[in-house]
Design a protein around this motif. Structure first.
Motif, PDB file in Angstrom:
ATOM      1  N   UNK A  67      17.177  16.223  -8.831  1.00  0.00           N
ATOM      2  CA  UNK A  67      18.516  15.973  -9.386  1.00  0.00           C
ATOM      3  C   UNK A  67      18.572  16.231 -10.894  1.00  0.00           C
ATOM      4  N   UNK A  68      17.495  16.752 -11.451  1.00  0.00           N
ATOM      5  CA  UNK A  68      17.395  17.039 -12.880  1.00  0.00           C
ATOM      6  C   UNK A  68      17.439  15.782 -13.742  1.00  0.00           C
ATOM      7  N   UNK A  69      17.084  14.651 -13.178  1.00  0.00           N
ATOM      8  CA  UNK A  69      16.942  13.396 -13.926  1.00  0.00           C
ATOM      9  C   UNK A  69      15.476  13.313 -14.354  1.00  0.00           C
ATOM     10  N   UNK A  70      15.108  14.192 -15.284  1.00  0.00           N
ATOM     11  CA  UNK A  70      13.703  14.411 -15.605  1.00  0.00           C
ATOM     12  C   UNK A  70      13.045  13.214 -16.280  1.00  0.00           C
ATOM     13  N   UNK A  71      13.768  12.487 -17.112  1.00  0.00           N
ATOM     14  CA  UNK A  71      13.189  11.317 -17.776  1.00  0.00           C
ATOM     15  C   UNK A  71      12.823  10.254 -16.747  1.00  0.00           C
ATOM     16  N   UNK A  72      13.717  10.005 -15.815  1.00  0.00           N
ATOM     17  CA  UNK A  72      13.461   9.020 -14.765  1.00  0.00           C
ATOM     18  C   UNK A  72      12.339   9.495 -13.848  1.00  0.00           C
ATOM     19  N   UNK A  73      12.368  10.752 -13.459  1.00  0.00           N
ATOM     20  CA  UNK A  73      11.312  11.288 -12.603  1.00  0.00           C
ATOM     21  C   UNK A  73       9.956  11.158 -13.283  1.00  0.00           C
ATOM     22  N   UNK A  74       9.904  11.526 -14.553  1.00  0.00           N
ATOM     23  CA  UNK A  74       8.660  11.436 -15.309  1.00  0.00           C
ATOM     24  C   UNK A  74       8.157   9.998 -15.380  1.00  0.00           C
ATOM     25  N   UNK A  75       9.059   9.057 -15.600  1.00  0.00           N
ATOM     26  CA  UNK A  75       8.674   7.645 -15.689  1.00  0.00           C
ATOM     27  C   UNK A  75       8.086   7.157 -14.371  1.00  0.00           C
ATOM     28  N   UNK A  76       8.650   7.598 -13.258  1.00  0.00           N
ATOM     29  CA  UNK A  76       8.137   7.182 -11.952  1.00  0.00           C
ATOM     30  C   UNK A  76       6.745   7.765 -11.701  1.00  0.00           C
ATOM     31  N   UNK A  77       6.551   9.033 -12.025  1.00  0.00           N
ATOM     32  CA  UNK A  77       5.225   9.639 -11.868  1.00  0.00           C
ATOM     33  C   UNK A  77       4.223   8.982 -12.815  1.00  0.00           C
ATOM     34  N   UNK A  78       4.657   8.716 -14.045  1.00  0.00           N
ATOM     35  CA  UNK A  78       3.765   8.116 -15.038  1.00  0.00           C
ATOM     36  C   UNK A  78       3.338   6.716 -14.627  1.00  0.00           C
ATOM     37  N   UNK A  79       4.217   5.979 -13.940  1.00  0.00           N
ATOM     38  CA  UNK A  79       3.888   4.635 -13.475  1.00  0.00           C
ATOM     39  C   UNK A  79       2.675   4.676 -12.549  1.00  0.00           C
ATOM     40  N   UNK A 104       0.328   6.966 -12.554  1.00  0.00           N
ATOM     41  CA  UNK A 104      -0.835   7.337 -13.357  1.00  0.00           C
ATOM     42  C   UNK A 104      -1.298   6.172 -14.227  1.00  0.00           C
ATOM     43  N   UNK A 105      -0.375   5.527 -14.933  1.00  0.00           N
ATOM     44  CA  UNK A 105      -0.722   4.444 -15.851  1.00  0.00           C
ATOM     45  C   UNK A 105      -1.382   3.267 -15.144  1.00  0.00           C
ATOM     46  N   UNK A 106      -0.906   2.965 -13.975  1.00  0.00           N
ATOM     47  CA  UNK A 106      -1.451   1.828 -13.240  1.00  0.00           C
ATOM     48  C   UNK A 106      -2.643   2.220 -12.385  1.00  0.00           C
ATOM     49  N   UNK A 107      -3.045   3.484 -12.444  1.00  0.00           N
ATOM     50  CA  UNK A 107      -4.180   4.001 -11.680  1.00  0.00           C
ATOM     51  C   UNK A 107      -4.071   3.623 -10.207  1.00  0.00           C
ATOM     52  N   UNK A 108      -2.875   3.822  -9.677  1.00  0.00           N
ATOM     53  CA  UNK A 108      -2.615   3.518  -8.271  1.00  0.00           C
ATOM     54  C   UNK A 108      -2.983   4.743  -7.438  1.00  0.00           C
ATOM     55  N   UNK A 109      -3.855   4.605  -6.457  1.00  0.00           N
ATOM     56  CA  UNK A 109      -4.129   5.747  -5.588  1.00  0.00           C
ATOM     57  C   UNK A 109      -2.863   6.154  -4.834  1.00  0.00           C
ATOM     58  N   UNK A 110      -2.462   7.383  -5.008  1.00  0.00           N
ATOM     59  CA  UNK A 110      -1.256   7.882  -4.380  1.00  0.00           C
ATOM     60  C   UNK A 110      -1.594   9.169  -3.638  1.00  0.00           C
ATOM     61  N   UNK A 135       0.819  -1.219   0.000  1.00  0.00           N
ATOM     62  CA  UNK A 135       0.000   0.000   0.000  1.00  0.00           C
ATOM     63  C   UNK A 135       0.852   1.269   0.000  1.00  0.00           C
ATOM     64  N   UNK A 136       2.109   1.176   0.384  1.00  0.00           N
ATOM     65  CA  UNK A 136       2.975   2.359   0.416  1.00  0.00           C
ATOM     66  C   UNK A 136       3.821   2.518  -0.851  1.00  0.00           C
ATOM     67  N   UNK A 137       3.734   1.556  -1.741  1.00  0.00           N
ATOM     68  CA  UNK A 137       4.520   1.597  -2.975  1.00  0.00           C
ATOM     69  C   UNK A 137       4.229   2.847  -3.813  1.00  0.00           C
ATOM     70  N   UNK A 138       2.954   3.234  -4.001  1.00  0.00           N
ATOM     71  CA  UNK A 138       2.711   4.447  -4.797  1.00  0.00           C
ATOM     72  C   UNK A 138       3.422   5.681  -4.240  1.00  0.00           C
ATOM     73  N   UNK A 139       3.381   5.847  -2.932  1.00  0.00           N
ATOM     74  CA  UNK A 139       4.058   7.000  -2.340  1.00  0.00           C
ATOM     75  C   UNK A 139       5.573   6.874  -2.453  1.00  0.00           C
ATOM     76  N   UNK A 140       6.091   5.650  -2.409  1.00  0.00           N
ATOM     77  CA  UNK A 140       7.530   5.444  -2.617  1.00  0.00           C
ATOM     78  C   UNK A 140       7.920   5.863  -4.030  1.00  0.00           C
ATOM     79  N   UNK A 141       7.109   5.470  -5.028  1.00  0.00           N
ATOM     80  CA  UNK A 141       7.366   5.906  -6.404  1.00  0.00           C
ATOM     81  C   UNK A 141       7.319   7.432  -6.497  1.00  0.00           C
ATOM     82  N   UNK A 142       6.362   8.033  -5.810  1.00  0.00           N
ATOM     83  CA  UNK A 142       6.241   9.491  -5.838  1.00  0.00           C
ATOM     84  C   UNK A 142       7.517  10.147  -5.298  1.00  0.00           C
ATOM     85  N   UNK A 143       7.971   9.694  -4.129  1.00  0.00           N
ATOM     86  CA  UNK A 143       9.143  10.323  -3.524  1.00  0.00           C
ATOM     87  C   UNK A 143      10.405  10.060  -4.337  1.00  0.00           C
TER      88      UNK A 143
END
Length: 108
Positions: A83-95, A97-103, A67-75
């Protein structure tokens, strides 16, 4: 006052999403998943980002459906965004959204 109302509304919507998807509410202290999440978050609060990354990743590996995995992905996304790793950050946020995980953190 508007922020309070938005926060209350968001909390209700997260609760509805969790119920619709059959996801339990987050656990509290004494639960191993929660304790791992809290340890990682505490490292993040102390700006020990490298250690926080390691602990969040280990928590996700150990509890991939937790149940804490979505918030872990968020952080993790926040750390990599900072750290300006925008592609990686975007992929984590998109995960989330794509999986419709309540975060809890995604819409704050």
């Amino acid at each position: 006052m508007l922020i309070l109302l938005q926060t209350l509304y968001f909390g209700i919507e997260v609760g509805r999403a969790r119920q619709r998807l059959g996801i339990e509410a987050p656990a509290v202290s004494g639960d191993d998943e929660f304790d791992r999440y809290q340890a990682a978050f505490n490292q993040l609060k102390q700006q020990h980002n490298k250690q926080a990354i390691h602990l969040f990743v280990q928590m996700i590996k150990h509890y991939p459906e937790g149940v804490h995995v979505p918030n872990a992905y968020y952080w993790l996304g926040e750390i990599f965004f900072e750290r300006q790793k925008l592609t990686l950050a975007s992929a984590l946020f998109q995960k989330i959204i794509d999986e419709e995980i309540p975060c809890d953190k995604l819409y704050e």
